[in-house]
Design a protein around this motif. Sequence first.
Motif, PDB file in Angstrom:
ATOM      1  N   TYR A 274     -33.964  -0.009   5.623  1.00  0.00           N
ATOM      2  CA  TYR A 274     -35.126  -0.172   4.743  1.00  0.00           C
ATOM      3  C   TYR A 274     -34.984  -1.467   3.943  1.00  0.00           C
ATOM      4  CZ  TYR A 274     -36.469   4.631   5.817  1.00  0.00           C
ATOM      5  OH  TYR A 274     -36.854   5.764   6.463  1.00  0.00           O
ATOM      6  N   THR A 275     -36.101  -2.082   3.661  1.00  0.00           N
ATOM      7  CA  THR A 275     -36.075  -3.388   2.985  1.00  0.00           C
ATOM      8  C   THR A 275     -36.825  -3.421   1.658  1.00  0.00           C
ATOM      9  OG1 THR A 275     -38.000  -4.061   4.289  1.00  0.00           O
ATOM     10  CG2 THR A 275     -35.819  -4.690   5.123  1.00  0.00           C
ATOM     11  N   HIS A 276     -37.974  -2.726   1.566  1.00  0.00           N
ATOM     12  CA  HIS A 276     -38.772  -2.804   0.342  1.00  0.00           C
ATOM     13  C   HIS A 276     -39.835  -1.711   0.336  1.00  0.00           C
ATOM     14  CE1 HIS A 276     -41.142  -5.003   3.321  1.00  0.00           C
ATOM     15  NE2 HIS A 276     -42.218  -4.743   2.573  1.00  0.00           N
ATOM     16  N   ALA A 277     -40.460  -1.566  -0.823  1.00  0.00           N
ATOM     17  CA  ALA A 277     -41.614  -0.679  -0.963  1.00  0.00           C
ATOM     18  C   ALA A 277     -42.781  -1.499  -1.498  1.00  0.00           C
ATOM     19  CB  ALA A 277     -41.291   0.483  -1.896  1.00  0.00           C
ATOM     20  N   ILE A 278     -43.977  -1.165  -1.055  1.00  0.00           N
ATOM     21  CA  ILE A 278     -45.182  -1.808  -1.578  1.00  0.00           C
ATOM     22  C   ILE A 278     -45.934  -0.781  -2.408  1.00  0.00           C
ATOM     23  CG2 ILE A 278     -47.412  -2.826  -0.968  1.00  0.00           C
ATOM     24  CD1 ILE A 278     -46.125  -4.069   1.452  1.00  0.00           C
TER      25      ILE A 278
ATOM     26  N   GLY B 245     -39.145  -2.294 -14.238  1.00  0.00           N
ATOM     27  CA  GLY B 245     -37.768  -2.710 -14.000  1.00  0.00           C
ATOM     28  C   GLY B 245     -36.824  -1.569 -13.686  1.00  0.00           C
ATOM     29  N   ASP B 246     -37.286  -0.295 -13.858  1.00  0.00           N
ATOM     30  CA  ASP B 246     -36.451   0.851 -13.511  1.00  0.00           C
ATOM     31  C   ASP B 246     -36.383   1.029 -11.994  1.00  0.00           C
ATOM     32  OD1 ASP B 246     -35.898   1.386 -16.109  1.00  0.00           O
ATOM     33  OD2 ASP B 246     -37.123   3.205 -16.257  1.00  0.00           O
ATOM     34  N   GLN B 247     -35.575   1.983 -11.582  1.00  0.00           N
ATOM     35  CA  GLN B 247     -35.494   2.306 -10.160  1.00  0.00           C
ATOM     36  C   GLN B 247     -36.265   3.589  -9.853  1.00  0.00           C
ATOM     37  OE1 GLN B 247     -31.369   2.433  -8.962  1.00  0.00           O
ATOM     38  NE2 GLN B 247     -31.204   0.207  -8.829  1.00  0.00           N
ATOM     39  N   ILE B 248     -36.871   3.603  -8.696  1.00  0.00           N
ATOM     40  CA  ILE B 248     -37.456   4.839  -8.168  1.00  0.00           C
ATOM     41  C   ILE B 248     -36.655   5.223  -6.930  1.00  0.00           C
ATOM     42  CG2 ILE B 248     -39.775   4.410  -9.062  1.00  0.00           C
ATOM     43  CD1 ILE B 248     -40.567   3.429  -6.259  1.00  0.00           C
TER      44      ILE B 248
ATOM     45  N   PRO C 100     -38.070  -4.301  -4.154  1.00  0.00           N
ATOM     46  CA  PRO C 100     -37.015  -4.450  -3.144  1.00  0.00           C
ATOM     47  C   PRO C 100     -36.068  -3.250  -3.128  1.00  0.00           C
ATOM     48  CG  PRO C 100     -36.565  -5.830  -5.035  1.00  0.00           C
ATOM     49  CD  PRO C 100     -37.918  -5.250  -5.282  1.00  0.00           C
ATOM     50  N   ILE C 101     -35.416  -3.059  -1.985  1.00  0.00           N
ATOM     51  CA  ILE C 101     -34.438  -1.980  -1.877  1.00  0.00           C
ATOM     52  C   ILE C 101     -33.247  -2.270  -2.774  1.00  0.00           C
ATOM     53  CG2 ILE C 101     -33.225  -3.007   0.105  1.00  0.00           C
ATOM     54  CD1 ILE C 101     -33.987   0.721  -0.158  1.00  0.00           C
ATOM     55  N   ALA C 102     -32.804  -1.257  -3.502  1.00  0.00           N
ATOM     56  CA  ALA C 102     -31.635  -1.410  -4.387  1.00  0.00           C
ATOM     57  C   ALA C 102     -30.384  -0.842  -3.724  1.00  0.00           C
ATOM     58  CB  ALA C 102     -31.891  -0.709  -5.715  1.00  0.00           C
ATOM     59  N   SER C 103     -30.514   0.315  -3.087  1.00  0.00           N
ATOM     60  CA  SER C 103     -29.409   0.925  -2.345  1.00  0.00           C
ATOM     61  C   SER C 103     -29.986   1.955  -1.393  1.00  0.00           C
ATOM     62  CB  SER C 103     -28.403   1.583  -3.298  1.00  0.00           C
ATOM     63  OG  SER C 103     -29.008   2.671  -3.983  1.00  0.00           O
ATOM     64  N   GLN C 104     -29.205   2.262  -0.339  1.00  0.00           N
ATOM     65  CA  GLN C 104     -29.686   3.250   0.634  1.00  0.00           C
ATOM     66  C   GLN C 104     -28.525   3.922   1.334  1.00  0.00           C
ATOM     67  OE1 GLN C 104     -31.743   1.425   4.113  1.00  0.00           O
ATOM     68  NE2 GLN C 104     -31.235  -0.549   3.160  1.00  0.00           N
ATOM     69  N   SER C 105     -28.727   5.194   1.606  1.00  0.00           N
ATOM     70  CA  SER C 105     -27.787   5.968   2.411  1.00  0.00           C
ATOM     71  C   SER C 105     -28.621   6.766   3.403  1.00  0.00           C
ATOM     72  CB  SER C 105     -26.954   6.900   1.525  1.00  0.00           C
ATOM     73  OG  SER C 105     -27.782   7.923   0.992  1.00  0.00           O
ATOM     74  N   ASN C 106     -27.989   7.685   4.121  1.00  0.00           N
ATOM     75  CA  ASN C 106     -28.733   8.490   5.088  1.00  0.00           C
ATOM     76  C   ASN C 106     -29.518   9.616   4.428  1.00  0.00           C
ATOM     77  OD1 ASN C 106     -27.680   6.871   7.034  1.00  0.00           O
ATOM     78  ND2 ASN C 106     -26.383   8.418   7.977  1.00  0.00           N
ATOM     79  N   THR C 107     -29.438   9.719   3.103  1.00  0.00           N
ATOM     80  CA  THR C 107     -30.191  10.770   2.406  1.00  0.00           C
ATOM     81  C   THR C 107     -30.968  10.249   1.208  1.00  0.00           C
ATOM     82  OG1 THR C 107     -28.237  11.283   1.041  1.00  0.00           O
ATOM     83  CG2 THR C 107     -28.548  12.576   3.062  1.00  0.00           C
ATOM     84  N   LEU C 108     -30.670   9.021   0.731  1.00  0.00           N
ATOM     85  CA  LEU C 108     -31.294   8.552  -0.507  1.00  0.00           C
ATOM     86  C   LEU C 108     -31.648   7.070  -0.417  1.00  0.00           C
ATOM     87  CD1 LEU C 108     -32.028   9.460  -3.422  1.00  0.00           C
ATOM     88  CD2 LEU C 108     -29.791   8.548  -4.130  1.00  0.00           C
ATOM     89  N   LEU C 109     -32.888   6.755  -0.835  1.00  0.00           N
ATOM     90  CA  LEU C 109     -33.364   5.378  -0.918  1.00  0.00           C
ATOM     91  C   LEU C 109     -33.692   5.067  -2.369  1.00  0.00           C
ATOM     92  CD1 LEU C 109     -35.946   5.494   2.025  1.00  0.00           C
ATOM     93  CD2 LEU C 109     -33.615   4.581   2.126  1.00  0.00           C
ATOM     94  N   LYS C 110     -33.238   3.890  -2.852  1.00  0.00           N
ATOM     95  CA  LYS C 110     -33.563   3.474  -4.214  1.00  0.00           C
ATOM     96  C   LYS C 110     -34.207   2.091  -4.182  1.00  0.00           C
ATOM     97  CE  LYS C 110     -30.047   6.126  -6.724  1.00  0.00           C
ATOM     98  NZ  LYS C 110     -28.928   6.053  -7.713  1.00  0.00           N
ATOM     99  N   PHE C 111     -35.308   1.939  -4.948  1.00  0.00           N
ATOM    100  CA  PHE C 111     -36.037   0.680  -5.029  1.00  0.00           C
ATOM    101  C   PHE C 111     -36.156   0.265  -6.496  1.00  0.00           C
ATOM    102  CE2 PHE C 111     -37.446   2.998  -1.314  1.00  0.00           C
ATOM    103  CZ  PHE C 111     -37.441   2.043  -0.312  1.00  0.00           C
TER     104      PHE C 111
END
Length: 331
Positions: free
Chosen positions: A256-260, A235-238, A275-286
């Motif tokens: 981006y939409t998701h990670a498998i 349940g945490d974010q990566i 699923p994607i939680a947030s995204q910018s041009n430098t950081l992706l969170k799932f």
Amino acid sequence: MCRRYLFKLFFLSGLFTLLLFSSCQKEYLNTPYKDIESFIIKDALNNELKASLKGDSIIVYWPPFQDVKDKVTPEIKVSSGASVNPSSGQEINLKTGTSYVVTAQDGSIKKYVLKLALNQPIPIINRIALTRLGQSLLIIGEYFIPDSNQTKVFLIDKQNKEYQIHFSATDALWSNKIQSTVPLDGKLDTGNFQIKLISGTNTLVKGSFAIGKPSPASAKGAYQFDQAGKSIKKGDQISFTYSLQAPASKYYYGNYTHAIITVTGDPGGKTHIAPIASQSNTLLKFTLPATISTGAIRSIELYSAPDKLASLGYSMYTWNTTTAATTTLIP
């Protein structure tokens, strides 16, 4: 009797002198003739080409599929007593508009204009194949002039703006095949386009054809898994710190939409979607699913949104665990 004889003799002598004088005068009259009677050049294979002379035009019919020479040295025959400028044997530019002036003996002149006619059949297009920015453009057909100075390809967008395809040394430009690359330079965008082919004096327009966004390989970037070597709860974010290569990057930033995720020990290659939680041009969170298995993460594959060319989305990057950076999922 004697007088009559002498009179006849003087009369005939005078008549002969008059005729002789008149004949000499005609011989030295300046003539008005000022025609080009023949105009011969050599083609790219060193064969003679005889121009067609019509009125004040010198028409050269160039053979099909030969490179057109830049310069030629014509052999020219003009009316007797006339002169021509440029003279016979003088090198000229082989192009429509080159002029010749023939001057007769009496000083009168006649101007001729060279007209170059490319004796080329109309090209035929049998197939066109293209898919993405930065990928191959293929045109199959017949009667293309294999010369980049005479054969050009353009993409035309909905606003009728034209984008030229510039041929490189590795592209195919043959009489039956043209293969190049759809530009990926930030100027051309995705959408529907017509294809315009110019080959010699002929122009063909075909379409429309859809061009999709560039492949993920065109947007190669640097990715860093921020939690590598750590323990993470369900349940945490990566997160991934990343950057993409322009100009393809604009099609993937914010998309981006998701990670498998696969976990070591899961049976049958089971996968988990984060699923994607947030995204910018430098950081992706799932966000990790609460139902994900515990244990060492084996791989994380990042995906961007699907489109017509990839209905399941684009695989942008795959992180694989290493012994030195084992990331463990805990309850």
